[in-house]
Enzyme design. Sequence first.
Site, PDB file in Angstrom:
ATOM      1  N   HIS A 128       0.780  -1.092  -0.043  1.00 55.41           N
ATOM      2  CA  HIS A 128       0.028   0.132  -0.073  1.00 55.41           C
ATOM      3  C   HIS A 128       0.906   1.171  -0.059  1.00 55.41           C
ATOM      4  O   HIS A 128       2.017   1.244   0.687  1.00 55.41           O
ATOM      5  CB  HIS A 128      -0.729   0.044   1.232  1.00 55.41           C
TER       6      HIS A 128
ATOM      7  N   ASP B 296      -7.726  -4.084  -0.616  1.00 57.73           N
ATOM      8  CA  ASP B 296      -8.456  -4.279  -2.041  1.00 57.73           C
ATOM      9  C   ASP B 296      -8.127  -5.908  -2.569  1.00 57.73           C
ATOM     10  O   ASP B 296      -9.154  -6.428  -3.184  1.00 57.73           O
ATOM     11  CB  ASP B 296      -7.633  -3.296  -2.862  1.00 57.73           C
TER      12      ASP B 296
END
Length: 446
Positions: A322, A380
């Site tokens: 991330h 995600d």
Amino acid sequence: MTLAKTVPEPSGPRKIGSVNVVDPETGKNLAELPVLTGSVGADTIDVRTLNGKTGMFTYDPGYTGTASCESKITYIDGDKGELLYRGIPIEQLAEHSDFLEVCHLLLYGELPNATEKDHFEKGVTYHTMLHEQINFLFRGFRRDAHPMALMVGIVGALSAFYADSSNVEDAEQRAIASYRLIAKMPTIAAMAHKWSLGQPFVYPRNDLGYAENFLHMMFAVPCEPYRVSPVLARAMDLILILHADHEQNASTSTVRLAGSSGANPFACISAGIACLWGPAHGGANEAVLKMLEEIGSYDQIHEFIARAKDKDDQSRLMGFGHRVYKNYDPRAKIMRKTCHQVLDELGVHDEPLLKIALELEKIALDDPYFVDRNLYPNVDFYSGIILRAMGIPRRLFTAVFAVARTIGWIAQWSEMHTDPSQKIGRPRQVYTGETRRDFVPLDQRG
């Protein structure tokens, strides 16, 4: 019914010192700039007076080193892997709260008591229906139009039906607009899904919870009863909670920038949806499924992993790591547990793409290459698997994200309208084009 409530107003960061801007050639001090600190996080150099004192601006592409506003809503510590909504860790909210309670927290600064919770839930529930004429707007779109195209258009069009909410200076109208948007976004997203299938729209039901109602509108049909699984409803509720807000990301900054001009709330949220539509922002979970499809089969996983490790290969492991979190994304830990609960509920562990995903997860959590680089599965990765297992089409993933993020956008938009330091956004630039030159008549141009 009065909806406006007192919310925490920005109080201003505290000055803790100053830094000097020095001319590198003469050593002359050009300006003294204050150093500010918030309640937590990095200290900040206040550059608002820099241009007036020196004639210079700062250069910061993407504004990654610039604080554009003061906010009390969400805080992220990427090194610690920490996400706080109004100071409360996301893990605690995910375990003990529900989405509408989190909406109240983000919007008003505090968790509601029992009376406030009931009042807030009823206020949202009784705004879930759309004006019947909005149904006709869908007929202007092709059946194969991307759901985000419909959402951008329909949400923007709400301003034509709710003109009273255009008065952004009125706290009560801002509150009504907030309720309307939180309530109607699932209805719009579900209608976009139904439109693409050619199925009749399913109207909201006031006897269902927020996430349960969303799933019902997406999957029910008029010809037979439909029961929403409590496990799936809770999973959707968690997806909404975990995606509700995330500091000053691209779409939130877009909403604030649009709002700084005094634009109506529906136009501002439509702008946020348009920004979220970009694959670099809201399309990450779609990219996860695309990667799984490219891998194709279980026996190709280790070959793909080897390619992902090869710096000269273009293959990338999507859904891992991330930009903000340099540790395990706290939302991913929650989603991982939920993911396996959903797969157990649906009994789809043998589905080919899901088998690939689960093996990738196992490798990434054990392989030193990924562990050493903090390439843990992110939110995600798991949300894409969950949404697919639920039967939600990939094209609708970002629309679900928009449903969740609406409360964050609205909370940020509402906050900026109470901030006395708020100004219309006007970024500067470093101009590298032609210097002044004269116009050349057409017959004299070579």
